[in-house]
Design a protein around this motif. Structure first.
Motif, PDB file in Angstrom:
ATOM      1  N   ALA A 213     -16.839  -2.348 -27.033  1.00 40.18           N
ATOM      2  CA  ALA A 213     -15.420  -2.134 -26.749  1.00 40.18           C
ATOM      3  C   ALA A 213     -14.588  -3.190 -27.455  1.00 40.18           C
ATOM      4  CB  ALA A 213     -15.178  -2.161 -25.238  1.00 40.18           C
ATOM      5  N   GLU A 214     -13.331  -3.324 -27.027  1.00 43.66           N
ATOM      6  CA  GLU A 214     -12.402  -4.253 -27.664  1.00 43.66           C
ATOM      7  C   GLU A 214     -12.905  -5.696 -27.554  1.00 43.66           C
ATOM      8  OE1 GLU A 214     -11.416  -3.081 -23.543  1.00 43.66           O
ATOM      9  OE2 GLU A 214     -11.566  -1.979 -25.428  1.00 43.66           O
ATOM     10  N   HIS A 215     -12.502  -6.516 -28.513  1.00 45.33           N
ATOM     11  CA  HIS A 215     -13.008  -7.881 -28.590  1.00 45.33           C
ATOM     12  C   HIS A 215     -12.537  -8.760 -27.442  1.00 45.33           C
ATOM     13  CE1 HIS A 215     -14.119  -7.762 -33.154  1.00 45.33           C
ATOM     14  NE2 HIS A 215     -14.927  -7.052 -32.401  1.00 45.33           N
ATOM     15  N   GLY A 216     -11.391  -8.447 -26.848  1.00 43.97           N
ATOM     16  CA  GLY A 216     -10.936  -9.240 -25.718  1.00 43.97           C
ATOM     17  C   GLY A 216     -11.930  -9.180 -24.583  1.00 43.97           C
ATOM     18  N   TYR A 217     -12.444  -8.007 -24.314  1.00 43.38           N
ATOM     19  CA  TYR A 217     -13.461  -7.815 -23.290  1.00 43.38           C
ATOM     20  C   TYR A 217     -14.747  -8.541 -23.698  1.00 43.38           C
ATOM     21  CZ  TYR A 217     -16.483  -5.260 -20.001  1.00 43.38           C
ATOM     22  OH  TYR A 217     -17.360  -4.931 -19.008  1.00 43.38           O
TER      23      TYR A 217
END
Length: 269
Positions: free
Chosen positions: A82-86
């Motif tokens: 998923a997204e890199h923030g996660y």
């Protein structure tokens, strides 16, 4: 190789499409859809069922995933697609948990995509048999399964992208079974693949490109201005480094690990 490294050590690698593990991707999509639809159907009854909780606020979902990692006692299975923030939050939680008291008793299985693979994490725990990392092509999904008792899944659904936390065995069991299936066919990442110096790395990448394109040894050797014997020796060394038993498998693993060069317009297909 076209690679961008963020401050956290994550690598964004440009890969050409490789149809690997399609059946597992389809299964993953089906289970994700099942999870999402189950959560939607039960949403109106959540106040009577504390075993399932839908989380619509992204940062709360990230915090919940990190908390599951922190609270895990014996094992944690993680999917980062998923997204890199996660991904950054989960990597940080994993690092802190493995460094804490009792961290040496925690078994970790980390399933990533090439773009969410963090080489710093891999290198830091390469010598730890309790920490395993593999790479696979999987749909946009993030999941944490802690001790087979608690899980959080973040996936796309008809209602949009949302996270669902659950302690339901009926949900965790198929999710774990699916994880095991994809895990068995994923590429093992023991440490950064080292071909030696920069020149040998560039040659290895060019050879991998030709293996992917199906170029014959004679043509490939001529294009690289080396002898066929030298070319075949390189191929054998590359296969050994990648733990591959065939040239096709070497190409697949190289693609999954982000070792191939970025394609440019008009390049060989």
């Amino acid at each position: 190789m076209s690679e961008r490294t963020s401050g956290t050590g994550q690598c964004d690698v440009s890969l050409a499409p490789v149809r690997v593990g399609d059946e597992f991707e389809q299964e993953l999509l089906e289970v994700s859809a099942l999870l999402a639809s189950t959560m939607v159907r039960r949403r109106d009854r959540l106040h009577r069922d504390a075993r399932v909780c839908v989380i619509d606020v992204p940062h709360i979902a990230v915090e919940a995933a990190a908390r599951l990692v922190t609270d895990a006692v014996t094992r944690v299975d993680v999917v980062l697609a998923a997204e890199h923030g996660y991904s950054r939050a989960v990597y940080q939680a994993l690092t802190e948990r493995l460094s804490a008291d009792g961290g040496d008793r925690l078994a970790v299985r980390l399933l990533c995509t090439p773009s969410t693979l963090d080489w710093r994490f891999v290198t830091a725990y390469a010598a730890e048999p309790r920490v395993e990392t593999r790479v696979a092509r999987i749909p946009a999904l993030a999941a944490v399964i802690a001790d087979d008792e608690q899980a959080l899944v973040c996936a796309d659904s008809a209602a949009g992208r949302r996270a669902s936390a659950t302690g339901s065995v009926g949900v965790i069991r198929p999710l774990r079974a699916l994880f095991d299936g994809v895990w068995r066919n994923a590429v093992v990442v023991a440490d950064r693949i080292d071909f030696g110096d920069r020149t040998r790395t560039e040659i290895a990448q060019q050879i991998l490109e030709r293996l992917r394109a199906g170029v014959t040894d004679e043509v490939a050797a001529r294009e690289l201005a080396i002898s066929v014997r030298t070319y075949r020796r390189y191929v054998a060394e590359i296969m050994s480094l990648l733990g591959a038993t065939s040239r096709f498998q070497a190409g697949v693993r190289a693609a999954e690990l982000g070792l191939l060069l970025a394609r440019s317009p008009g390049s060989r297909r």
